[in-house]
Design an enzyme around this catalytic site. Sequence first.
Site: not given
Ligand SMILES: Cc1ncc(COP(=O)(O)O)c(C=O)c1O
Length: 457
Positions: A267, A309-310, A353, A384, A414
């Site tokens: 996040g 978890e970036p 997005r 469309c 994304y």
């Molecule tokens: C569980 C989990 N980890 C990591 C991420 C990665 O988030 P970001 O790409 O914003 O770092 C997400 C995104 O939805 C997620 O749901």
Amino acid sequence: MSDSKALDINEISTHIWPKNATRNSEGILEVAGLDVIELEQKFETPLFILDEEDAILRAKRYVKSFSKETHKNLTKPTKIYYASKAFSAVGFLKLIIKEGLGVDVATEGELRVALKAGCKSSDIIFHGNNKAFNELEFAMDENVGLFVVDSYLEIARLSQIAKSKNKKANVLVRVTAGIEAHTHEFVATAHEDQKFGFSLAAGDADEAVRRVIKEENLNFVGLHSHIGSQIFDNKGFEIAAQRLAQLAGRIYQDHKVEIEMLNLGGGMGIAYINSDKPLEIEHMAKELVQIVFNNFSNNGLKMPQLAFEPGRAIVGPAMITLYKVGTIKEIALESGEKRTYVAVDGGMSDNIRTALYGANYTTALVSRLSIKPTMLSRIVGKHCESGDIVVKDCYLPNDLAPGDLIAVAATGAYNRSMSSQYNLVLRPAVVGIYKGEVKEIIRRETFKDLFATDPLM
Ligand SMILES: Cc1ncc(COP(=O)(O)O)c(C=O)c1O
């Protein structure tokens, strides 16, 4: 409203654009030494262009910022899992894995790509609120390192599968900590009304841990929380760490088990427009490690191994999308102003997005330099749907013409991964460039690919 007017519209600032993106002496944008006109001729548009070095450096900075060597409070190396939902392709994951990152997957498809890229199965973490039975079986067969359980049903299902295979699954319990973080705002609430995780407030998180601990074929490793996206400060993470440390304290009291791992999810925000000011990861890491350490020691607990978890923060800023201008239309607004609709050869099929989240982007004319006055513009696609908008408000030079190339910055996360074939368009290629060498990470679709699943085509 994008604040791109505040920038010189010709400026390619590394605050938003990839590290190796720059205009050459003719004013044409180059990425890592290759100009966009050559790239368009070779790979067509729309085209995703990845500055590989930019993504690699971001991955390196994450690993270093959270390393044991950087923090005396850490006793175990922090695990950084790249969230492959942001963008997944073998050629890209290989680059990231080489830097020592593991991979976060949310489906069997993402898992297969991670394995193919050479990620050790022990370095894979498997997410998802509705992992299918066969997906769990496949992951168990592949000895995936960590399963993040998300429902009571899944705990039972995973335990049953592990038992049938005479194995033990390593488990994190996903906790909904009652924080919703988004950009500068975050909301801390008592009750959670969303599909992910076990509610802390309702006592489900405590109950889930109890059930995991009692299952013989599950190995309880720790807790997981993911609070949101585009987060620009540590306040939301701080509250999550505080609440999870309290939960860890209760787990110790109730079961005499200390958690081994605390995974605070992803996040971390990036700059899409000039006013977005993400925290430097080094700064964020320094504060976060201290926050977790303080909260765990206040609860009389040892420092757990940390995990993050970036996704967006690794790949988002490293990629741009290149489009060709097709038609241009001027519309008179009620205010008396005019807005120019610039239609490009992609749209919501390669960037959903803007329609989905009202996302803002920075854009520029990149096949030449123009010093003409600017016009208020909206970049739209060829689909469309009137909501088919790529960049809602931006300023482009008023001599813009069909055939010009424009680029949209920070489209690595994304965008390709959420792309569609809506209106039966061909999904774009992704090319990676490193020091002037280009390779196709994903090739452009053909009509053969497009129609492959229609037996009558
Ligand atoms: C569980 C989990 N980890 C990591 C991420 C990665 O988030 P970001 O790409 O914003 O770092 C997400 C995104 O939805 C997620 O749901």
